[in-house]
Design a protein around this motif. Structure first.
Motif, PDB file in Angstrom:
ATOM      1  N   MET A  48     -47.732  36.303 -57.583  1.00 42.01           N
ATOM      2  CA  MET A  48     -49.039  36.607 -56.996  1.00 42.01           C
ATOM      3  C   MET A  48     -50.154  36.043 -57.858  1.00 42.01           C
ATOM      4  O   MET A  48     -50.107  36.147 -59.073  1.00 42.01           O
ATOM      5  CB  MET A  48     -49.231  38.113 -56.851  1.00 42.01           C
ATOM      6  N   SER A  49     -51.136  35.457 -57.222  1.00 37.83           N
ATOM      7  CA  SER A  49     -52.316  34.959 -57.924  1.00 37.83           C
ATOM      8  C   SER A  49     -53.550  35.718 -57.433  1.00 37.83           C
ATOM      9  O   SER A  49     -53.585  36.222 -56.312  1.00 37.83           O
ATOM     10  CB  SER A  49     -52.507  33.463 -57.659  1.00 37.83           C
ATOM     11  N   ARG A  50     -54.551  35.787 -58.306  1.00 38.69           N
ATOM     12  CA  ARG A  50     -55.857  36.280 -57.875  1.00 38.69           C
ATOM     13  C   ARG A  50     -56.711  35.072 -57.504  1.00 38.69           C
ATOM     14  O   ARG A  50     -56.833  34.136 -58.282  1.00 38.69           O
ATOM     15  CB  ARG A  50     -56.522  37.092 -58.983  1.00 38.69           C
ATOM     16  N   ILE A  51     -57.274  35.128 -56.325  1.00 40.11           N
ATOM     17  CA  ILE A  51     -57.992  33.972 -55.800  1.00 40.11           C
ATOM     18  C   ILE A  51     -59.380  34.391 -55.333  1.00 40.11           C
ATOM     19  O   ILE A  51     -59.519  35.270 -54.473  1.00 40.11           O
ATOM     20  CB  ILE A  51     -57.218  33.340 -54.625  1.00 40.11           C
ATOM     21  N   LEU A  52     -60.393  33.766 -55.921  1.00 44.24           N
ATOM     22  CA  LEU A  52     -61.761  33.937 -55.461  1.00 44.24           C
ATOM     23  C   LEU A  52     -62.048  32.858 -54.421  1.00 44.24           C
ATOM     24  O   LEU A  52     -61.953  31.664 -54.711  1.00 44.24           O
ATOM     25  CB  LEU A  52     -62.749  33.825 -56.622  1.00 44.24           C
ATOM     26  N   SER A  53     -62.369  33.289 -53.224  1.00 45.17           N
ATOM     27  CA  SER A  53     -62.753  32.365 -52.159  1.00 45.17           C
ATOM     28  C   SER A  53     -64.266  32.479 -52.007  1.00 45.17           C
ATOM     29  O   SER A  53     -64.792  33.414 -51.421  1.00 45.17           O
ATOM     30  CB  SER A  53     -62.043  32.747 -50.855  1.00 45.17           C
ATOM     31  N   ALA A  54     -64.973  31.527 -52.601  1.00 41.28           N
ATOM     32  CA  ALA A  54     -66.435  31.560 -52.697  1.00 41.28           C
ATOM     33  C   ALA A  54     -67.021  30.650 -51.610  1.00 41.28           C
ATOM     34  O   ALA A  54     -66.865  29.433 -51.671  1.00 41.28           O
ATOM     35  CB  ALA A  54     -66.882  31.102 -54.081  1.00 41.28           C
ATOM     36  N   VAL A  55     -67.672  31.249 -50.639  1.00 39.82           N
ATOM     37  CA  VAL A  55     -68.095  30.537 -49.439  1.00 39.82           C
ATOM     38  C   VAL A  55     -69.604  30.310 -49.471  1.00 39.82           C
ATOM     39  O   VAL A  55     -70.368  31.233 -49.783  1.00 39.82           O
ATOM     40  CB  VAL A  55     -67.704  31.334 -48.175  1.00 39.82           C
ATOM     41  N   ALA A  56     -70.027  29.098 -49.140  1.00 40.40           N
ATOM     42  CA  ALA A  56     -71.449  28.751 -49.174  1.00 40.40           C
ATOM     43  C   ALA A  56     -72.294  29.779 -48.432  1.00 40.40           C
ATOM     44  O   ALA A  56     -71.894  30.319 -47.405  1.00 40.40           O
ATOM     45  CB  ALA A  56     -71.657  27.365 -48.561  1.00 40.40           C
TER      46      ALA A  56
END
Length: 597
Positions: A1-9
């Motif tokens: 498992m990874s921690r993923i930041l999905s940073a959207v404009a």
């Protein structure tokens, strides 16, 4: 498992968003985030409306409203549109929250303390008719470097170079066309040259970025200059220093505060869930991954300005320094930039009527029809064109006649002949071949989604659908009514293929994925949709606003990214069509709307 930041404009809150906007930042980020959740990763998807800066100030004056009233109006419009499109934000907030103000000011104070905010005098553009400051983006002219006629006072979108408004040839105001007057003003500048080596070294490690993004970003290194981070304007976040904070006409530059929104939204999300430090594993853990989604016009801010701000906060420039209370903050893992979407061969332009707003499309068509088009024909790595003829054709020939037909005829035959998922008999090679194809799809489609190749991914998923349709045509279950064992085996195999294909398509088509799940008698949430919550500002009880959030828990509301065996005996009723076929007349109707606009 990874921690993923999905940073959207962050969409700008000066009007509703058109489909070109969501083609660049919205749909690609949601597809990625949905897949990563299904694959077992912990995802934090954040964004919000960008609400400071001159455009909102100018439009508010034109409409006789305050800037906050205008921002409130369009914040709600944008929240509703993105929710209806199914974008699964953990938090979609705004830049006028007290939390955001506090985070931005903490970033500024630490960057200043570390020595990377330098005070300089500059020549700023003034409107001769009003005496008010014209921010750089409201001054246009000819680029002195490449000769492009349409460069802005902060950068040239044609060659990508940073500019100052006074550098432009034949500068003029975008508001009224007048030639600006230039007067001296003092501002804070981010010392970008202090990060040239660090930025280049970091970019050289980003070998898996899209080549156009990486090459563009590396080319910017050669022309790094200090960049203004404050503005002569009365709408924005105060500069948090004595002598500046009390000045009503000096504010932090909107792009300084907007990119910090990724961090402030993460902090707000943590505070709202009752665990104030829950954001830290996404930002402080060097093993965490972060992906930033936007259109190509914003690459500069995400591969140069924002990384420089992060390095400055951490004290990782030539002047040294140490992090503030947020600790060492991660640089972006990848800047995922899309190209531009055009409309019937023309650039989107609200003022010229060349536009189709998200809410207008969703009022007349299914959201998954739009999501599918933007996935299979969107501007992933080159500019692409939206035409109503292509939208109608792809909806009818691919969604309705391909995927929808597979779902409908499989469920119809099961309902008619068994009323439930049949028990399979001995599988023949043709049955095993189809199931091998659907099983292999998880690895193939997953790899493509994980590397942001959505067009190839959805095409591969639809290839699985085509194989399932071919299987039904070859096995001809309608001729097997006298052989119940073989009929049950074929229809069970077809239903398993539909189940697998539905999982493969769920990141692209979340609304219909839930409908397909229920068509085959399954219960519970398979493909979660976002919701709107009305909240009170965490630090100001007098302020209230809507947020987008949702419940995305693997195994409870989020289906896992694998083949889940269907259960014999599950009731299946006569289905209703999942997708709506579009009449040929819609093309001319929509083109007439454009002509009238």
């Amino acid at each position: 498992m990874s921690r993923i930041l999905s940073a959207v404009a962050w969409p700008y809150a000066n009007g509703p968003r058109h489909i070109g906007h969501v083609a660049g930042f919205g749909v690609p980020s949601d597809i990625f985030s949905r897949y990563m959740r299904m694959a077992g990763n912990e995802v934090l998807m954040v964004s919000g409306t960008d609400e400071h800066g001159t455009p909102i100030l100018v439009l508010a004056e034109q409409e006789g409203a305050s800037p906050q009233e205008l921002a409130d109006r369009y914040n709600r419009v944008i929240v509703e549109d993105l929710t209806n499109l199914g974008l699964s934000y953990d938090l979609f907030t705004r830049t006028t929250t007290r939390n955001h103000y506090a985070v931005v000011q903490e970033m500024f104070r630490t960057v200043h303390k570390n020595g990377y905010m330098i005070e300089q005098s500059t020549l700023g553009a003034i409107s001769p008719s009003t005496g008010r400051t014209l921010p750089d983006r409201y001054v246009e002219g000819t680029c002195p470097i490449c000769g492009y006629d349409g460069a802005r006072g902060d950068q040239c979108d044609n060659c990508g170079n940073q500019l100052d408004a006074i550098d432009l040839i034949n500068p003029h105001s975008r508001i009224n066309g007048e030639t600006p007057k230039f007067v001296e003003s003092t501002h804070f500048f981010l010392d970008l040259p202090a990060f040239a080596s660090a930025l280049e070294a970091w970019l050289r490690t980003r070998t898996d970025w899209r080549p156009n993004v990486l090459n563009f970003s590396l080319n910017l290194i050669d022309d790094l200059r200090p960049r203004a981070m404050s503005r002569d304007i009365d709408w924005g976040i105060p500069v948090p220093l004595p002598g500046w904070e009390e000045n009503p006409n000096k504010r932090l530059y909107v792009w300084f505060d907007a990119v910090i929104g990724y961090l402030s939204a993460s902090i707000e999300w943590a505070r709202r869930k009752g665990d104030p430090d829950a954001w830290r594993p996404f930002w402080n853990d060097p093993e965490a991954l972060s992906y930033y989604f936007m259109g190509k016009d914003n690459i500069t801010f995400h591969s140069q300005i924002w990384p420089a701000e992060l390095l400055a906060y951490d004290g990782r420039g030539t002047k040294g320094g140490s992090p503030g209370q947020f600790g060492t903050l991660n640089l972006p893992t990848e800047v995922v930039s899309s190209e531009f979407l055009t409309m019937e061969g023309k650039q989107f332009s609200s003022s010229r009527g060349v536009v189709i707003y998200v809410r207008d499309v969703l009022s007349r068509y299914q959201p998954d029809a739009l999501r599918y088009f933007l996935s299979v024909a969107g501007p992933e790595n080159q500019d692409s064109d939206f035409t109503w003829a292509d939208f109608k054709t792809r909806t009818n020939s691919e969604l309705v006649a391909g995927w929808g037909n597979l779902v409908n005829r499989t469920a119809s035959m099961i309902a008619k002949n068994f009323g439930e998922i049949p028990t399979p008999g001995t599988l023949q090679p043709v049955d095993q071949g189809l199931l091998a194809t659907t099983s292999a799809g998880f690895g193939k489609v997953g790899e493509l989604l994980g590397t942001h190749r959505n067009r190839a991914a959805v095409s591969e998923a639809m290839r699985v659908v085509q194989e399932a349709n071919r299987y039904i045509s070859e096995t001809e279950p309608w001729k097997l009514t006298q052989d119940r064992d073989r009929l049950g085996t074929v229809l069970h195999t077809a239903a398993q293929a539909v189940s697998d294909a539905n999982t493969l398509l769920a990141p692209f088509l979340p609304h219909s994925a839930q409908a397909v799940h229920e068509t085959f008698g399954r219960t519970g949430t398979f493909s979660p949709l976002p919701r709107i919550d009305e909240v009170t500002d965490l630090d100001d009880d007098s302020r209230h606003y809507p947020i987008i959030t949702g419940d995305y828990e693997l195994g409870r509301t989020v289906a896992p990214w694998r083949s889940e065996q269907i259960v014999p005996g599950t009731p299946v009723a006569k289905p209703v069509p999942v997708f709506t076929k579009l009449d040929d007349s819609i093309v001319e109707e929509e083109l007439e709307r454009l002509r009238q606009a």
